[in-house]
Scaffold this active site. Structure first.
Site, PDB file in Angstrom:
ATOM      1  N   TYR A   1     107.067  15.003  37.187  1.00  0.00           N
ATOM      2  CA  TYR A   1     105.676  15.488  37.247  1.00  0.00           C
ATOM      3  C   TYR A   1     105.623  16.982  36.912  1.00  0.00           C
ATOM      4  O   TYR A   1     104.853  17.427  36.056  1.00  0.00           O
ATOM      5  CB  TYR A   1     105.070  15.227  38.642  1.00  0.00           C
ATOM      6  CG  TYR A   1     103.845  16.065  38.884  1.00  0.00           C
ATOM      7  CD1 TYR A   1     102.661  15.822  38.202  1.00  0.00           C
ATOM      8  CD2 TYR A   1     103.887  17.153  39.777  1.00  0.00           C
ATOM      9  CE1 TYR A   1     101.541  16.624  38.404  1.00  0.00           C
ATOM     10  CE2 TYR A   1     102.766  17.956  39.980  1.00  0.00           C
ATOM     11  CZ  TYR A   1     101.604  17.687  39.291  1.00  0.00           C
ATOM     12  OH  TYR A   1     100.505  18.488  39.479  1.00  0.00           O
TER      13      TYR A   1
ATOM     14  N   LYS B   1     104.038  19.422  33.571  1.00  0.00           N
ATOM     15  CA  LYS B   1     103.190  20.625  33.625  1.00  0.00           C
ATOM     16  C   LYS B   1     103.858  21.763  32.845  1.00  0.00           C
ATOM     17  O   LYS B   1     103.201  22.487  32.094  1.00  0.00           O
ATOM     18  CB  LYS B   1     102.953  21.054  35.074  1.00  0.00           C
ATOM     19  CG  LYS B   1     102.123  20.079  35.879  1.00  0.00           C
ATOM     20  CD  LYS B   1     100.690  20.028  35.381  1.00  0.00           C
ATOM     21  CE  LYS B   1      99.825  19.069  36.169  1.00  0.00           C
ATOM     22  NZ  LYS B   1      98.524  18.803  35.553  1.00  0.00           N
TER      23      LYS B   1
ATOM     24  N   SER C   1     100.587  23.891  38.021  1.00  0.00           N
ATOM     25  CA  SER C   1     100.948  23.766  39.437  1.00  0.00           C
ATOM     26  C   SER C   1     102.065  24.735  39.779  1.00  0.00           C
ATOM     27  O   SER C   1     102.929  25.027  38.942  1.00  0.00           O
ATOM     28  CB  SER C   1     101.432  22.333  39.658  1.00  0.00           C
ATOM     29  OG  SER C   1     102.048  22.211  40.909  1.00  0.00           O
TER      30      SER C   1
HETATM   31  P1  NAD Z   1      93.194  13.642  41.179  1.00  0.00           P
HETATM   32  O1  NAD Z   1      94.139  12.531  40.932  1.00  0.00           O
HETATM   33  O2  NAD Z   1      92.294  13.560  42.356  1.00  0.00           O
HETATM   34  O3  NAD Z   1      92.288  13.878  39.886  1.00  0.00           O
HETATM   35  C1  NAD Z   1      92.732  13.600  38.579  1.00  0.00           C
HETATM   36  C2  NAD Z   1      91.665  12.762  37.906  1.00  0.00           C
HETATM   37  O4  NAD Z   1      92.074  12.471  36.579  1.00  0.00           O
HETATM   38  C3  NAD Z   1      91.433  11.422  38.612  1.00  0.00           C
HETATM   39  O5  NAD Z   1      90.062  11.266  38.849  1.00  0.00           O
HETATM   40  C4  NAD Z   1      91.936  10.386  37.609  1.00  0.00           C
HETATM   41  O6  NAD Z   1      91.222   9.172  37.680  1.00  0.00           O
HETATM   42  C5  NAD Z   1      91.755  11.102  36.291  1.00  0.00           C
HETATM   43  N1  NAD Z   1      92.661  10.688  35.227  1.00  0.00           N
HETATM   44  C6  NAD Z   1      94.011  10.553  35.289  1.00  0.00           C
HETATM   45  N2  NAD Z   1      94.495  10.167  34.090  1.00  0.00           N
HETATM   46  C7  NAD Z   1      93.431  10.066  33.260  1.00  0.00           C
HETATM   47  C8  NAD Z   1      93.289   9.710  31.890  1.00  0.00           C
HETATM   48  N3  NAD Z   1      94.339   9.372  31.142  1.00  0.00           N
HETATM   49  N4  NAD Z   1      92.048   9.701  31.349  1.00  0.00           N
HETATM   50  C9  NAD Z   1      90.968  10.044  32.099  1.00  0.00           C
HETATM   51  N5  NAD Z   1      91.047  10.383  33.400  1.00  0.00           N
HETATM   52  C10 NAD Z   1      92.264  10.396  33.968  1.00  0.00           C
HETATM   53  O7  NAD Z   1      94.041  14.978  41.225  1.00  0.00           O
HETATM   54  P2  NAD Z   1      93.614  16.435  41.691  1.00  0.00           P
HETATM   55  O8  NAD Z   1      94.291  16.704  42.964  1.00  0.00           O
HETATM   56  O9  NAD Z   1      92.171  16.602  41.573  1.00  0.00           O
HETATM   57  O10 NAD Z   1      94.372  17.280  40.590  1.00  0.00           O
HETATM   58  C11 NAD Z   1      93.725  17.692  39.392  1.00  0.00           C
HETATM   59  C12 NAD Z   1      94.751  18.348  38.491  1.00  0.00           C
HETATM   60  O11 NAD Z   1      95.358  19.436  39.187  1.00  0.00           O
HETATM   61  C13 NAD Z   1      95.895  17.437  38.079  1.00  0.00           C
HETATM   62  O12 NAD Z   1      96.237  17.740  36.743  1.00  0.00           O
HETATM   63  C14 NAD Z   1      97.016  17.823  39.021  1.00  0.00           C
HETATM   64  O13 NAD Z   1      98.272  17.582  38.451  1.00  0.00           O
HETATM   65  C15 NAD Z   1      96.765  19.302  39.204  1.00  0.00           C
HETATM   66  N6  NAD Z   1      97.276  19.830  40.472  1.00  0.00           N
HETATM   67  C16 NAD Z   1      96.926  19.233  41.650  1.00  0.00           C
HETATM   68  C17 NAD Z   1      97.434  19.740  42.847  1.00  0.00           C
HETATM   69  C18 NAD Z   1      97.112  19.088  44.165  1.00  0.00           C
HETATM   70  O14 NAD Z   1      97.857  19.301  45.131  1.00  0.00           O
HETATM   71  N7  NAD Z   1      96.035  18.317  44.278  1.00  0.00           N
HETATM   72  C19 NAD Z   1      98.273  20.860  42.832  1.00  0.00           C
HETATM   73  C20 NAD Z   1      98.593  21.438  41.608  1.00  0.00           C
HETATM   74  C21 NAD Z   1      98.086  20.917  40.431  1.00  0.00           C
HETATM   75  C1  WQD Z   2     103.693  20.527  52.407  1.00  0.00           C
HETATM   76  C2  WQD Z   2     104.694  20.735  53.539  1.00  0.00           C
HETATM   77  C3  WQD Z   2     106.501  19.154  53.515  1.00  0.00           C
HETATM   78  C4  WQD Z   2     104.106  15.628  54.381  1.00  0.00           C
HETATM   79  C5  WQD Z   2     102.996  18.975  46.621  1.00  0.00           C
HETATM   80  C6  WQD Z   2     103.564  18.771  45.250  1.00  0.00           C
HETATM   81  C7  WQD Z   2     103.152  19.904  44.351  1.00  0.00           C
HETATM   82  C8  WQD Z   2     101.635  20.113  44.368  1.00  0.00           C
HETATM   83  C9  WQD Z   2     101.094  20.173  45.759  1.00  0.00           C
HETATM   84  C10 WQD Z   2     100.674  19.005  42.483  1.00  0.00           C
HETATM   85  C11 WQD Z   2     106.151  20.586  53.093  1.00  0.00           C
HETATM   86  C12 WQD Z   2     105.660  18.986  54.761  1.00  0.00           C
HETATM   87  C13 WQD Z   2     104.507  16.914  54.133  1.00  0.00           C
HETATM   88  C14 WQD Z   2     104.495  15.006  55.595  1.00  0.00           C
HETATM   89  C15 WQD Z   2     105.639  17.017  56.226  1.00  0.00           C
HETATM   90  N1  WQD Z   2     100.941  19.036  43.721  1.00  0.00           N
HETATM   91  N2  WQD Z   2     105.263  17.589  55.037  1.00  0.00           N
HETATM   92  N3  WQD Z   2     105.251  15.734  56.483  1.00  0.00           N
HETATM   93  O1  WQD Z   2     105.350  19.370  48.684  1.00  0.00           O
HETATM   94  O2  WQD Z   2     104.331  21.680  48.925  1.00  0.00           O
HETATM   95  O3  WQD Z   2     103.510  20.171  47.171  1.00  0.00           O
HETATM   96  O4  WQD Z   2     101.571  19.063  46.533  1.00  0.00           O
HETATM   97  O5  WQD Z   2     100.962  19.789  41.639  1.00  0.00           O
HETATM   98  O6  WQD Z   2     103.615  19.582  43.093  1.00  0.00           O
HETATM   99  O7  WQD Z   2     104.967  18.719  45.340  1.00  0.00           O
HETATM  100  O8  WQD Z   2     102.964  19.667  49.495  1.00  0.00           O
HETATM  101  O9  WQD Z   2     101.587  18.653  51.240  1.00  0.00           O
HETATM  102  O10 WQD Z   2     103.511  17.322  50.295  1.00  0.00           O
HETATM  103  O11 WQD Z   2     103.977  19.297  51.758  1.00  0.00           O
HETATM  104  O12 WQD Z   2     106.335  17.618  57.053  1.00  0.00           O
HETATM  105  O13 WQD Z   2     104.180  13.838  55.862  1.00  0.00           O
HETATM  106  O14 WQD Z   2     104.481  19.711  54.519  1.00  0.00           O
HETATM  107  O15 WQD Z   2     107.854  18.959  53.807  1.00  0.00           O
HETATM  108  O16 WQD Z   2     106.905  21.502  53.848  1.00  0.00           O
HETATM  109  P1  WQD Z   2     104.175  20.237  48.587  1.00  0.00           P
HETATM  110  P2  WQD Z   2     102.952  18.636  50.684  1.00  0.00           P
END
Ligand code: NAD
Ligand code: WQD
Length: 344
Positions: A148, A152, A124
């Protein structure tokens, strides 16, 4: 030979599963549904009309995970499974360190045992913490500011150490920026439980009338209009980036790190007005205090992924909002509606 997708019922995993199936890959999905719903698995099948294998299991259940490797000829793994809520990770750090790190260790140990040395890992942009400059390149300094993000960062280090110890590994670490949007069919999309933490699901739930208004966290950042700027990327572009990363590790060993973003930053107010145009709905909002831990601006330098993966995120912000809106309208309560329908 199949690609194993951990966390394939989740938001990004389900979209990647669809893209892999459409591209002709054989896939096996594992998920424990801790943050997802069986309906997502059903819909991956409906969208693609292609067969695949699914196991409901926890990655930390070493025995059951090992059975999957024993039963199928796994060529590579795309590892999405993990916990991802920043706020919850501050409240429950041990749960995050345990789940995210231990499950990755179990997975990698089994991969090594079965001589599967190709891995794509979901990292991330949060690992960059508060960036010194933007756009953020992959060699910018790291400094995740919450448990979190630190999971990563730690997993990235574990993977680097593992590859150093054994040159057979080919690993792609993908640092996602802000994934939004949904599949064009409107059948799969982001399905947050409870009140969403992230901007896009919050906006779309306001638009559909589930939430009254959006709180805009901070209006005095040094940005174009005072609100936070992020690099929003369409989840299907992101999913396709995984296929490119997979192709690369099929050819190449060692560890490579890639930013997956668009390279463009948009403010919260710009997101609101684009979503209003895409949905034809007004999004009531009010300015609120800055959210603790938020940074002003974050967007990717995508040159490395463009060049080495031959990949770029092509879908624009209007398309991201339109696709989110289609998913939201068709599934106002996400997949949980399915349970209600069954109960009645
Ligand atoms: P998500 O929560 O929708 O998907 C993760 C999946 O993993 C879920 O279906 C959950 O049930 C499963 N899971 C969790 N722990 C598990 C375990 N111990 N065994 C088996 N399954 C398990 O999340 P996402 O948004 O699809 O994100 C996928 C990956 O990408 C994650 O690793 C997340 O940290 C990373 N990521 C997400 C974002 C985002 O904003 N969505 C941004 C950056 C990184
Ligand atoms: C985006 C912008 C908020 C909600 C997060 C995680 C990051 C990654 C992606 C997993 C910011 C603003 C938000 C609201 C708002 N996930 N905001 N009102 O914080 O960039 O990233 O998701 O890896 O680790 O931190 O994303 O969508 O929460 O926020 O004003 O109700 O929207 O302040 O500027 P963020 P976000």
């Amino acid at each position: 030979m199949a690609i194993l997708i951990t966390g394939g019922a989740g938001y990004i995993g389900s979209h990647t599963a669809v893209e892999l199936l459409e591209a002709g890959y054989e896939i096996v999905i594992v998920d424990n549904f801790s943050n997802s719903h069986p309906e997502a698995i059903k819909r991956i099948g409906e969208i693609t009309n292609k067969p695949f294998i699914f196991y409901e299991l926890d990655l930390m259940d070493q025995e059951r995970l090992e059975e999957v490797f024993a039963r199928h000829s796994i060529e590579a793994v795309i590892h999405f499974a993990g916990l991802k809520a920043v706020g919850e990770s501050v409240q429950l750090p041990l749960k995050y360190y345990h789940t995210n790190i231990y499950s990755t260790l179990v997975l990698c140990e089994i991969m090594k045992k079965y001589e599967v040395f190709k891995l794509v890992f979901s990292s991330s942009a949060t690992v960059y913490g508060c960036p010194e400059t933007v756009p953020i390149t992959e060699d910018s300094s790291l400094g995740a500011s919450n448990p979190y993000g630190r999971t990563k960062q730690m997993i990235e280090e574990i993977l680097q150490d593992m590859a150093l110890s054994d040159p057979q590994w080919g690993i792609s670490i993908l640092r996602y920026f802000n994934p939004i949007g949904a599949h064009k069919s409107g059948r799969i999309g982001e399905n947050p439980s409870g009140i969403p933490n992230n901007l896009m699901p919050y906006i779309s739930q306001v638009a559909v009338g589930k939430l009254e208004r959006l709180n805009v966290f901070g209006c005095d950042y040094p940005t174009v209009d005072g609100t936070g700027v992020r690099d929003y990327i369409h989840v299907v572009d992101l999913a396709q980036g995984h296929i490119k990363a997979l192709e690369r590790i099929m050819q190449r060993k060692g560890v490579d790190v890639y930013n997956l973003g668009t390279g463009k930053g948009l403010s919260v107010l710009e997101m609101i007005s684009t979503f209003e145009s895409a949905s034809g709905r007004r999004i009531p909002y009010a300015f609120a205090e800055r959210r603790s831990g938020d940074i002003a601006v974050c967007y990717a330098d995508t040159l490395k992924a463009n060049r080495e993966l031959n990949w770029s995120a092509d879908r624009g912000i209007m398309e991201m909002c339109e696709d989110t809106w289609r998913w939201q309208c068709a599934n106002p309560n996400g997949y949980s509606e399915i349970e209600l329908e069954k109960a009645n």
